[in-house]
Each structure stands twice: as structure tokens, then as C-alpha cells.
Design a protein around this motif. Structure first.
Motif, short mmCIF file in Angstrom:
data_model
loop_
_atom_site.label_atom_id
_atom_site.label_comp_id
_atom_site.label_asym_id
_atom_site.label_seq_id
_atom_site.Cartn_x
_atom_site.Cartn_y
_atom_site.Cartn_z
N LYS A 180 0.82 -1.19 0.00
CA LYS A 180 0.00 0.00 0.00
C LYS A 180 0.87 1.25 0.00
O LYS A 180 0.58 2.23 -0.70
CB LYS A 180 -0.93 0.01 1.21
N GLN A 181 1.93 1.27 0.80
CA GLN A 181 2.83 2.42 0.84
C GLN A 181 3.52 2.64 -0.49
O GLN A 181 3.69 3.75 -0.97
CB GLN A 181 3.87 2.21 1.95
N TYR A 182 3.92 1.53 -1.14
CA TYR A 182 4.59 1.62 -2.44
C TYR A 182 3.64 2.21 -3.49
O TYR A 182 4.01 3.08 -4.27
CB TYR A 182 5.09 0.22 -2.85
N THR A 183 2.42 1.77 -3.53
CA THR A 183 1.44 2.25 -4.50
C THR A 183 1.17 3.73 -4.28
O THR A 183 1.08 4.52 -5.23
CB THR A 183 0.14 1.46 -4.36
N LEU A 184 1.03 4.17 -3.04
CA LEU A 184 0.78 5.58 -2.74
C LEU A 184 1.96 6.44 -3.16
O LEU A 184 1.78 7.54 -3.72
CB LEU A 184 0.53 5.72 -1.23
N HIS A 185 3.16 5.95 -2.97
CA HIS A 185 4.35 6.69 -3.36
C HIS A 185 4.41 6.89 -4.87
O HIS A 185 4.75 7.97 -5.39
CB HIS A 185 5.59 5.93 -2.85
N GLN A 186 4.06 5.84 -5.60
CA GLN A 186 4.05 5.92 -7.07
C GLN A 186 3.03 6.94 -7.57
O GLN A 186 3.28 7.69 -8.52
CB GLN A 186 3.73 4.54 -7.66
N ILE A 187 1.88 6.92 -6.91
CA ILE A 187 0.83 7.87 -7.32
C ILE A 187 1.27 9.30 -7.10
O ILE A 187 1.07 10.19 -7.94
CB ILE A 187 -0.47 7.57 -6.54
N ILE A 188 1.93 9.54 -5.95
CA ILE A 188 2.40 10.89 -5.64
C ILE A 188 3.44 11.33 -6.66
O ILE A 188 3.44 12.48 -7.15
CB ILE A 188 2.97 10.94 -4.20
N LYS A 189 4.33 10.46 -7.05
CA LYS A 189 5.36 10.79 -8.04
C LYS A 189 4.74 11.13 -9.41
O LYS A 189 5.17 12.06 -10.09
CB LYS A 189 6.34 9.63 -8.18
#
Length: 295
Positions: A2-11
Motif C-alpha cells: 500500500k505504501q509503495y502504491t501511494l508513493h508511485q501515485i504521488i510521483k
């Protein structure tokens, strides 16, 4: 995960935001440059329009000044013309209308006879028509458009030519420079002159005096001419007049010429002629003195 997916979205959001911001900046920069260039162009056109407007105002001022100068020149010429008319005895008649002076009923037969004696009238040759009228035309030889100062009258070779009014012979010789060929110029009274061009033979000499109806020459084809005919001109103070109205002027249509030819001060002319003493009568030298009456 979940943290990885959120980070990708922010980028991705940051990337798209930066890209959009750069696009806006680039578009804004080009827009500003384009608007500045357009503004410079408009300013340049404005300056050009102001310059042209200034030049137009100067041109209008110069034109107006030139028109005023021409009006002054015309006024001077008009004054000189009036002086010339007075010198030849055509001072304006006071309080006398042209209709009163020109009407047949107000003139005696003696008055009318004097008018026809001193002013060119009738046909100088047996009238058979006109091949080239008075006014602008294409020259039959030169093929250029020019003003024709007379009328070319139909006449076979060696047709007799008669004076259309009393006159002194001003010129009677070959006039090569003008193209008239053998030419006769008669100087009549009150500022009138008649020209007879392209002759075959001249029967008078310069300095002689001729009466209305006297034989002065014979038609021909001399000078710049494309066939036998008579070039006939009538001038008043060097102003060319339409000879046709003078050729057709006779007792029957006596008043017509006053309406057709308005460049002659008829009122003062008639007054001057009718007040002039009648000289001793001299019989005409030819029975064709009044050729126009038969036509």
C-alpha cells in the motif's frame, strides 16, 4: 504494498503537475513574445498612418494653394481677355439683353446684312457634308488622338473656295511645319479669323483685302492630308470655334448660333456691328457668295 502504491501515485501526480506547469510557462512565454511583436507591429503601422496622414494634409494644402494660384491666373487671363475685347470694339453693352439685340424683329435688314458681312457665315465651298468634325479625333495620318480645330469639308480637287466674310489676307502660302499644306488665313473684323487648309491653288496674296464671296483659292490635298477636301477653321481671339454652326448660319436660322456657340460675346458684338457705319456697297465677285442659303 500500500505504501509503495501511494508513493508511485504521488510521483506521477508531481510529474504531471511539473509538466503542466512547464507547458503553461512555455505557452505563456511564447504568447507574451507574440503579443509584444504584435504590439510593435501595430505601433509601427500607427506611425506609418500618422506619417501618411501628415503627408496627405501637406499634399491637400499644396493642392489647395495650387488651385488658388490657378484661380488667380484665370482671373488675370479673364481680365486681359476683356481688355482685348474692348480693344477690338466689343465692350459689353449695358442694360441690353442678348434676346433684345439678337431677335430678328429688333434688327433691320441692313443690320443683319452687316452682321453677315463682318462675321464668317455660310459655306466656303459648295456644301456636300463634313468628313471629320470639330473636336477630339484619331488623326487619319498620324493615328494619334488629338483635338481637331476645324471641320474637314467634302470637296473634289480644285473646288472653288470663297471668303465667308470681309477680311484682310493675313497668310497665303505653303505652311509645311503645321501640316496645313497650302494655307490661307483671313483676318476678319472684331477678332474673328478663318483658316483654309490643304489647298491646291491660292488665288490671293497676303496683305490683300477681300470681300465676302470673293474667290480665294481651290481645294486640294497638300500638306498632311489623306485625300482632297477643305480644312476650315473659325477662330475668335485665337479660340477655336465649331465651324459647323457658322457654315449653317443664315437668315433662316439667324438666332440658332447664339445658343450653339456661347464662347462669343454676341450681345456686345451685335451692338458694335450695328452701330458701325455701313461702307459703300461693293457687288460680290461671285454669284456663290451665299452658298449656305442654297443648302
Amino acid at each position: 504494498m500500500k505504501q509503495y502504491t501511494l508513493h508511485q501515485i504521488i510521483k506521477r501526480v508531481a510529474f504531471y503537475g511539473v509538466t503542466l506547469l512547464l507547458a503553461v510557462l512555455v505557452i505563456g512565454t511564447f504568447s507574451i513574445i507574440y503579443l509584444n511583436n504584435s504590439l510593435d507591429t501595430l505601433e509601427e503601422k500607427k506611425d506609418q498612418l500618422l506619417y501618411r496622414n501628415d503627408a496627405l494634409q501637406k499634399f491637400n494644402a499644396a493642392t489647395e494653394q495650387a488651385l488658388n494660384d490657378k484661380k488667380e491666373e484665370l482671373s488675370v487671363v479673364s481680365d486681359r481677355l476683356e481688355n482685348i475685347e474692348e480693344l477690338i470694339g466689343l465692350s459689353p453693352a449695358q442694360n441690353v439683353s442678348l434676346v433684345e439685340r439678337a431677335d430678328m424683329a429688333t434688327l433691320t435688314s441692313s443690320d443683319r446684312a452687316k452682321i453677315f458681312q463682318y462675321v464668317p457665315s455660310g459655306s466656303p465651298v459648295e456644301y456636300k457634308g463634313i468628313t471629320s468634325k470639330f473636336g477630339y479625333r484619331t488623326h487619319p495620318t498620324l493615328k494619334t488622338r488629338e483635338f481637331h480645330r476645324g471641320s474637314d469639308m467634302k470637296a473634289p480637287m480644285k473646288t472653288p473656295i470663297y471668303a465667308t466674310a470681309d477680311a484682310a489676307v493675313e497668310y497665303a502660302a505653303d505652311h509645311k511645319k503645321s501640316g496645313y499644306g497650302k494655307l490661307i488665313i483671313l483676318d476678319h473684323s472684331f477678332g474673328f479669323k478663318t483658316y483654309y487648309g490643304h489647298l491646291k491653288k491660292i488665288a490671293v496674296k497676303a496683305g490683300e483685302f477681300v470681300k465676302k464671296g470673293d474667290l480665294i483659292g481651290y481645294t486640294g490635298n497638300s500638306g498632311m492630308s489623306n485625300g482632297p477636301h477643305l480644312h476650315y477653321e473659325v477662330r475668335f481671339i485665337q479660340r477655336p470655334l465649331n465651324p459647323y454652326w457658322f457654315v449653317k448660319w443664315d437668315q433662316e436660322n439667324y438666332t440658332q448660333i447664339f445658343e450653339k456657340e456661347k464662347r462669343v460675346p454676341w450681345q456686345s458684338l451685335i451692338t458694335a456691328i450695328t452701330q458701325r457705319e455701313q461702307p459703300a456697297a461693293v457687288p460680290p465677285s461671285s454669284p456663290k457668295v451665299l452658298l449656305s442659303r442654297a443648302n
